[in-house]
Every structure is written in C-alpha cells, then in structure tokens.
Write a protein that holds these residues in place. Structure first.
Motif, PDB file in Angstrom:
ATOM      1  N   GLY A 200       0.731  -0.863  -0.092  1.00 54.19           N
ATOM      2  CA  GLY A 200       0.047   0.270  -0.047  1.00 54.19           C
ATOM      3  C   GLY A 200       1.136   1.150   0.128  1.00 54.19           C
ATOM      4  O   GLY A 200       0.449   2.152  -0.733  1.00 54.19           O
ATOM      5  N   LEU A 201       1.895   0.901   0.696  1.00 54.92           N
ATOM      6  CA  LEU A 201       2.898   2.540   0.614  1.00 54.92           C
ATOM      7  C   LEU A 201       3.584   2.543  -0.501  1.00 54.92           C
ATOM      8  O   LEU A 201       3.863   2.931  -0.727  1.00 54.92           O
ATOM      9  N   ALA A 202       3.815   1.700  -0.844  1.00 56.99           N
ATOM     10  CA  ALA A 202       4.610   1.420  -2.517  1.00 56.99           C
ATOM     11  C   ALA A 202       3.311   2.272  -3.485  1.00 56.99           C
ATOM     12  O   ALA A 202       4.394   3.092  -4.274  1.00 56.99           O
ATOM     13  N   VAL A 203       2.090   2.109  -3.421  1.00 60.59           N
ATOM     14  CA  VAL A 203       1.879   2.316  -4.267  1.00 60.59           C
ATOM     15  C   VAL A 203       1.190   3.440  -4.463  1.00 60.59           C
ATOM     16  O   VAL A 203       0.942   4.901  -5.362  1.00 60.59           O
ATOM     17  N   ALA A 204       0.938   3.772  -2.709  1.00 60.67           N
ATOM     18  CA  ALA A 204       0.815   5.319  -2.528  1.00 60.67           C
ATOM     19  C   ALA A 204       1.940   6.774  -3.034  1.00 60.67           C
ATOM     20  O   ALA A 204       2.026   7.480  -3.816  1.00 60.67           O
ATOM     21  N   GLY A 205       3.432   5.584  -2.290  1.00 58.97           N
ATOM     22  CA  GLY A 205       4.846   6.598  -2.927  1.00 58.97           C
ATOM     23  C   GLY A 205       5.089   6.382  -4.081  1.00 58.97           C
ATOM     24  O   GLY A 205       5.095   7.732  -4.633  1.00 58.97           O
ATOM     25  N   GLY A 206       4.336   5.434  -5.428  1.00 59.59           N
ATOM     26  CA  GLY A 206       4.368   5.502  -6.389  1.00 59.59           C
ATOM     27  C   GLY A 206       3.394   6.697  -7.722  1.00 59.59           C
ATOM     28  O   GLY A 206       4.030   6.953  -7.874  1.00 59.59           O
ATOM     29  N   THR A 207       2.203   6.943  -6.756  1.00 62.06           N
ATOM     30  CA  THR A 207       0.952   6.988  -7.394  1.00 62.06           C
ATOM     31  C   THR A 207       1.145   9.141  -7.276  1.00 62.06           C
ATOM     32  O   THR A 207       1.647   9.717  -8.203  1.00 62.06           O
ATOM     33  N   VAL A 208       2.145   9.430  -6.086  1.00 64.70           N
ATOM     34  CA  VAL A 208       2.073  10.717  -5.836  1.00 64.70           C
ATOM     35  C   VAL A 208       3.287  10.719  -6.779  1.00 64.70           C
ATOM     36  O   VAL A 208       3.423  11.995  -7.738  1.00 64.70           O
ATOM     37  N   THR A 209       4.493  10.274  -6.532  1.00 71.18           N
ATOM     38  CA  THR A 209       5.877  10.428  -7.645  1.00 71.18           C
ATOM     39  C   THR A 209       5.626  10.230  -9.342  1.00 71.18           C
ATOM     40  O   THR A 209       5.882  12.107  -9.548  1.00 71.18           O
TER      41      THR A 209
END
Length: 68
Positions: free
Chosen positions: A14-23
């Motif tokens: 979940g953190l990877a998806v959130a961080g990747g989306t924001v980036t």
C-alpha cells in the motif's frame, strides 16, 4: 506464511502504491518547466515520496521472511 508477514506485505504494498502514484503525479511538473535536477530536489523535500522506497523495503522484507 504467518499473519504478520501478510500484514507487513500489505502495508508495504500500500505504501509503495501510494508513494509511486504521488511520484508519478509530480512528474507533471517536468513539462511545466522544472528541470530534472529541480524535480529531484523537489521530490527529496516531499515526505510522501519516501513511501515508495519504504513500501518496497517492507514488502521485500516480508517476502524474505516467508518460510514456505
């Protein structure tokens, strides 16, 4: 696989998806006039962009601790 490993994996994912989306969203600043150096300096100052490497690390950690 134990429950804590699943939980660690899902939190990491979940953190990877959130961080990747924001980036990826912040990549829209490059065509708006930011250079790549300015873009990386901007990303370094944003806390939510650190979710991507943290999430990848937690997911990898959970996979490495799998017994089966």
């Amino acid at each position: 696989m134990e429950m804590w490993q699943w939980l660690l994996f899902l939190i990491g994912f979940g953190l990877a998806v959130a961080g990747g989306t924001v980036t990826i969203t912040y990549l829209n600043l490059v065509p708006a006039g930011l250079s790549w150096i300015e873009f990386f300096i901007f990303i370094k100052s944003r806390v939510e962009c650190y979710f991507l490497p943290l999430g990848v690390f937690l997911s990898t950690l959970a996979i490495l601790f799998m017994k089966d």
